[in-house]
Design a protein around this motif. Sequence first.
Motif, PDB file in Angstrom:
ATOM      1  N   ARG A   1     -24.398   0.534  -0.354  1.00 24.96           N
ATOM      2  CA  ARG A   1     -23.127   1.248  -0.571  1.00 24.96           C
ATOM      3  C   ARG A   1     -23.191   2.632   0.054  1.00 24.96           C
ATOM      4  NH1 ARG A   1     -23.000  -0.841  -6.662  1.00 24.96           N
ATOM      5  NH2 ARG A   1     -21.407  -2.490  -6.486  1.00 24.96           N
TER       6      ARG A   1
ATOM      7  N   PHE B   1      -9.135   7.387  -4.671  1.00 25.15           N
ATOM      8  CA  PHE B   1      -7.940   8.232  -4.593  1.00 25.15           C
ATOM      9  C   PHE B   1      -8.222   9.619  -5.184  1.00 25.15           C
ATOM     10  CE2 PHE B   1      -3.457   9.205  -4.648  1.00 25.15           C
ATOM     11  CZ  PHE B   1      -3.243   9.928  -5.808  1.00 25.15           C
TER      12      PHE B   1
ATOM     13  N   GLU C   1     -17.099 -10.630  -4.757  1.00 27.63           N
ATOM     14  CA  GLU C   1     -17.101 -11.002  -6.177  1.00 27.63           C
ATOM     15  C   GLU C   1     -16.222 -12.215  -6.457  1.00 27.63           C
ATOM     16  OE1 GLU C   1     -15.916  -7.342  -8.030  1.00 27.63           O
ATOM     17  OE2 GLU C   1     -17.841  -6.370  -7.615  1.00 27.63           O
TER      18      GLU C   1
ATOM     19  N   ASN D   1       0.841  -1.202   0.000  1.00 24.95           N
ATOM     20  CA  ASN D   1       0.000   0.000   0.000  1.00 24.95           C
ATOM     21  C   ASN D   1       0.872   1.247   0.000  1.00 24.95           C
ATOM     22  OD1 ASN D   1      -2.037   1.858   0.125  1.00 24.95           O
ATOM     23  ND2 ASN D   1      -2.860   1.183   2.095  1.00 24.95           N
TER      24      ASN D   1
ATOM     25  N   ILE E   1       0.567   3.987  -1.648  1.00 25.14           N
ATOM     26  CA  ILE E   1      -0.131   5.266  -1.762  1.00 25.14           C
ATOM     27  C   ILE E   1      -0.595   5.767  -0.394  1.00 25.14           C
ATOM     28  CG2 ILE E   1      -2.149   6.426  -2.742  1.00 25.14           C
ATOM     29  CD1 ILE E   1      -0.405   5.764  -4.987  1.00 25.14           C
ATOM     30  N   HIS E   2      -1.328   4.938   0.342  1.00 26.46           N
ATOM     31  CA  HIS E   2      -1.884   5.400   1.615  1.00 26.46           C
ATOM     32  C   HIS E   2      -1.117   4.890   2.824  1.00 26.46           C
ATOM     33  CE1 HIS E   2      -5.220   7.054  -0.552  1.00 26.46           C
ATOM     34  NE2 HIS E   2      -5.646   5.889  -0.965  1.00 26.46           N
TER      35      HIS E   2
ATOM     36  N   ALA F   1     -11.529  -3.827  -8.487  1.00 30.79           N
ATOM     37  CA  ALA F   1     -10.996  -3.287  -7.231  1.00 30.79           C
ATOM     38  C   ALA F   1     -10.005  -2.160  -7.522  1.00 30.79           C
ATOM     39  CB  ALA F   1     -10.342  -4.392  -6.409  1.00 30.79           C
ATOM     40  N   GLN F   2      -9.181  -2.343  -8.543  1.00 34.75           N
ATOM     41  CA  GLN F   2      -8.237  -1.294  -8.930  1.00 34.75           C
ATOM     42  C   GLN F   2      -8.967  -0.028  -9.360  1.00 34.75           C
ATOM     43  OE1 GLN F   2      -5.574  -2.509  -7.441  1.00 34.75           O
ATOM     44  NE2 GLN F   2      -4.331  -1.679  -9.066  1.00 34.75           N
TER      45      GLN F   2
ATOM     46  N   GLU G   1     -16.012  -5.662  -1.421  1.00 33.70           N
ATOM     47  CA  GLU G   1     -16.668  -5.952  -2.711  1.00 33.70           C
ATOM     48  C   GLU G   1     -15.836  -6.962  -3.499  1.00 33.70           C
ATOM     49  OE1 GLU G   1     -19.030  -3.517  -5.023  1.00 33.70           O
ATOM     50  OE2 GLU G   1     -19.242  -1.888  -3.571  1.00 33.70           O
ATOM     51  N   TYR G   2     -14.523  -6.855  -3.423  1.00 35.89           N
ATOM     52  CA  TYR G   2     -13.640  -7.820  -4.090  1.00 35.89           C
ATOM     53  C   TYR G   2     -13.874  -9.230  -3.526  1.00 35.89           C
ATOM     54  CZ  TYR G   2      -9.418 -10.378  -5.378  1.00 35.89           C
ATOM     55  OH  TYR G   2      -8.548 -11.330  -5.849  1.00 35.89           O
TER      56      TYR G   2
ATOM     57  N   SER H   1     -20.804   3.727   3.159  1.00 39.78           N
ATOM     58  CA  SER H   1     -19.903   4.855   2.996  1.00 39.78           C
ATOM     59  C   SER H   1     -20.166   5.906   4.080  1.00 39.78           C
ATOM     60  CB  SER H   1     -20.110   5.442   1.601  1.00 39.78           C
ATOM     61  OG  SER H   1     -19.446   6.650   1.478  1.00 39.78           O
TER      62      SER H   1
ATOM     63  N   ARG I   1     -11.941   0.965  -8.572  1.00 42.46           N
ATOM     64  CA  ARG I   1     -12.588   1.576  -7.407  1.00 42.46           C
ATOM     65  C   ARG I   1     -11.560   2.260  -6.516  1.00 42.46           C
ATOM     66  NH1 ARG I   1     -16.132  -3.818  -6.851  1.00 42.46           N
ATOM     67  NH2 ARG I   1     -17.977  -3.100  -7.978  1.00 42.46           N
ATOM     68  N   PHE I   2     -10.414   1.632  -6.333  1.00 41.37           N
ATOM     69  CA  PHE I   2      -9.365   2.218  -5.504  1.00 41.37           C
ATOM     70  C   PHE I   2      -8.927   3.568  -6.060  1.00 41.37           C
ATOM     71  CE2 PHE I   2      -5.749   2.776  -2.909  1.00 41.37           C
ATOM     72  CZ  PHE I   2      -4.752   3.274  -3.721  1.00 41.37           C
TER      73      PHE I   2
ATOM     74  N   ILE J   1     -21.483   5.981  -6.664  1.00 46.51           N
ATOM     75  CA  ILE J   1     -22.531   4.992  -6.394  1.00 46.51           C
ATOM     76  C   ILE J   1     -23.549   5.039  -7.531  1.00 46.51           C
ATOM     77  CG2 ILE J   1     -24.424   4.379  -4.826  1.00 46.51           C
ATOM     78  CD1 ILE J   1     -22.657   5.240  -2.485  1.00 46.51           C
TER      79      ILE J   1
ATOM     80  N   PRO K   1     -12.706  -9.222 -11.013  1.00 47.90           N
ATOM     81  CA  PRO K   1     -12.793  -8.608  -9.688  1.00 47.90           C
ATOM     82  C   PRO K   1     -11.565  -7.781  -9.291  1.00 47.90           C
ATOM     83  CG  PRO K   1     -13.601 -10.857  -9.574  1.00 47.90           C
ATOM     84  CD  PRO K   1     -13.042 -10.677 -10.947  1.00 47.90           C
ATOM     85  N   TYR K   2     -10.364  -8.237  -9.635  1.00 43.66           N
ATOM     86  CA  TYR K   2      -9.180  -7.479  -9.260  1.00 43.66           C
ATOM     87  C   TYR K   2      -9.110  -6.154 -10.025  1.00 43.66           C
ATOM     88  CZ  TYR K   2      -4.409  -6.078  -8.336  1.00 43.66           C
ATOM     89  OH  TYR K   2      -3.301  -5.342  -7.966  1.00 43.66           O
TER      90      TYR K   2
ATOM     91  N   VAL L   1     -13.691  -1.388  -0.777  1.00 41.86           N
ATOM     92  CA  VAL L   1     -13.224  -1.961  -2.044  1.00 41.86           C
ATOM     93  C   VAL L   1     -12.849  -3.428  -1.812  1.00 41.86           C
ATOM     94  CG1 VAL L   1     -11.453  -1.837  -3.858  1.00 41.86           C
ATOM     95  CG2 VAL L   1     -12.409   0.261  -2.933  1.00 41.86           C
TER      96      VAL L   1
ATOM     97  N   LYS M   1      -7.562  12.554  -2.650  1.00 42.48           N
ATOM     98  CA  LYS M   1      -6.365  13.378  -2.822  1.00 42.48           C
ATOM     99  C   LYS M   1      -6.576  14.529  -3.806  1.00 42.48           C
ATOM    100  CE  LYS M   1      -3.433  11.204  -0.186  1.00 42.48           C
ATOM    101  NZ  LYS M   1      -2.286  10.334  -0.065  1.00 42.48           N
TER     102      LYS M   1
ATOM    103  N   LYS N   1      -1.403 -10.310  -4.973  1.00 39.81           N
ATOM    104  CA  LYS N   1      -1.816  -8.957  -5.389  1.00 39.81           C
ATOM    105  C   LYS N   1      -2.579  -8.262  -4.258  1.00 39.81           C
ATOM    106  CE  LYS N   1      -3.808 -10.330  -9.305  1.00 39.81           C
ATOM    107  NZ  LYS N   1      -4.260 -10.382 -10.719  1.00 39.81           N
ATOM    108  N   ALA N   2      -2.280  -6.974  -4.085  1.00 37.22           N
ATOM    109  CA  ALA N   2      -2.848  -6.239  -2.955  1.00 37.22           C
ATOM    110  C   ALA N   2      -4.115  -5.511  -3.338  1.00 37.22           C
ATOM    111  CB  ALA N   2      -1.832  -5.234  -2.436  1.00 37.22           C
ATOM    112  N   ILE N   3      -5.095  -5.557  -2.421  1.00 33.61           N
ATOM    113  CA  ILE N   3      -6.321  -4.764  -2.567  1.00 33.61           C
ATOM    114  C   ILE N   3      -6.433  -3.911  -1.315  1.00 33.61           C
ATOM    115  CG2 ILE N   3      -8.829  -4.822  -2.913  1.00 33.61           C
ATOM    116  CD1 ILE N   3      -7.198  -7.991  -3.652  1.00 33.61           C
ATOM    117  N   VAL N   4      -6.788  -2.648  -1.506  1.00 28.89           N
ATOM    118  CA  VAL N   4      -6.713  -1.669  -0.427  1.00 28.89           C
ATOM    119  C   VAL N   4      -8.020  -0.877  -0.349  1.00 28.89           C
ATOM    120  CG1 VAL N   4      -5.623   0.590  -0.114  1.00 28.89           C
ATOM    121  CG2 VAL N   4      -4.229  -1.428  -0.309  1.00 28.89           C
ATOM    122  N   GLU N   5      -8.324  -0.324   0.844  1.00 33.41           N
ATOM    123  CA  GLU N   5      -9.585   0.391   1.137  1.00 33.41           C
ATOM    124  C   GLU N   5     -10.670  -0.627   1.492  1.00 33.41           C
ATOM    125  OE1 GLU N   5     -10.057   3.888   1.380  1.00 33.41           O
ATOM    126  OE2 GLU N   5      -7.878   3.642   1.285  1.00 33.41           O
TER     127      GLU N   5
END
Lengths: 237, 219
Positions: free
Chosen positions: A103, B101, A83, A55, A57-58, B93-94, A79-80, A107, B96-97, B69, B89-90, A76, B105, A69-73
């Motif tokens: 959602r 951001f 799915e 991670n 970025i954050h 996720a990207q 939901e990953y 949030s 959405r991430f 949304i 799905p990956y 998110v 930011k 592979k990394a998933i962040v937040e």
Amino acid sequence: MTLTEMAEQNKVILYGTWTSPYVKRVELALKVKGIRYEYVEEDLRNKSPLLLTFNPIHKKVPVLVHNGKAIVESLVIIEYIDETWKTGPQLLPEDPYKRSQIRFWASYMQQVSEAMVLVIKTIGEAQEKAIKEVSEKVKLLEAGLKGLFPDGIPSVHEYSKNVTLLDLVILAHFGGYEAQEEVLGLKLIDSEKTPLVVSCITALIEIPAVKESLNPLEKVVAFLKFFRENALKSATA
Amino acid sequence: MADVVILLDAYASVFGMRVRVALAEKGIKYEYREEDLRNKSQLLLKMNPVHKKIPVLIHNGKPVCESLIIVHYIDEVWKDKAPLLPSDPYQRAQARFWADFIDKKLYDAQKKIWTAKGEEQETAKKEFIEALKVLEGELGGKPYFMGERFGFLDIALITFYSWFHTYETLGNFSIEAECPKLISWAKRCMQKESVSKSLPDPKKVYEYILEMKKKLGVE
């Protein structure tokens, strides 16, 4: 273990801290879906090189690593999870409108959470103000739940099949409500003013996978006391 | 029964524009209603009581709030045409991430470019360019963020392009000089009718911001 090895084994790793409700959200999702994972506790004052790689970025937790592979937040990630793994309850229902409401309120919980943290960190007038804010926001959340469950929260048996992302998020932030009450000497949620929020939590806690993931009361009380004392000390320093 | 779709929006809103682009991509007929944000309509207050903000999509009388949304909702309801999110799905996720951001930011930094002065503005410019450069890195050599097809993440970011003229003029800098690849991507997106017809004229946005600054007393 190298990234290649992780990928080959279909391994799931969660980087987190036990005190973070955002990490808890993801933990609960993994548990209700029956996904096996390895948990790595991070010291946020001394973040591991792996965390910073996954991670950049954050530089925060939670981070889920799947197949290297990394998933962040947190939202998110959930939901990953929903799915990718079709076991256990579907955390987001099929109906697009219901999905949008879930959602939206999931949030919104971030704002509720930030107000709750303020209550813990303050005293006197500042705390009064924060308490009022939490109360207003939880009231709105309650109205949101009424929209999703016009006939009330279903029975635990039915509910455990229909657990959604929103329920997990609510539990992650309010699951420690007893500890919060003990440390603060006041209730942020109660069965009179926020019956749906309370029934949601009580129903979820009965699910075995959820029950076993809850932190012991004394541990949470000790942490909240420490957190509050620290915050008050820095405020007056 | 035909769908009734209403969009409560404000023409300069980067968030509202995202919904316009998504609706255009899917070819959905809708009624656009411009809101005066200093004098919000009863309908807006009723449909978004929590945040009282635009955009709000009202589909057959039911409101959906929060731009990303809403874009998800549009993609899921009108799923047979122009999919906006990837199917993996990956990849999803990207997308959405990075959209998150942008909302965290990029949004905060850009606001200070047109509301602040002096050092505060300089810091905001730096943060803004840094964030754009990170996004430019994520784009890499691809035509669009997720590859060959225009989609969710392009929609999340392209709307800010209509404000670039405002940032550059008020901040006295050139975004193209810092992020040329991103500008190429933006021009590529603008060639799509769904985008060019949904974004306002950058000069009009600039005039609107000048007026806002007068009214807010931040000149």
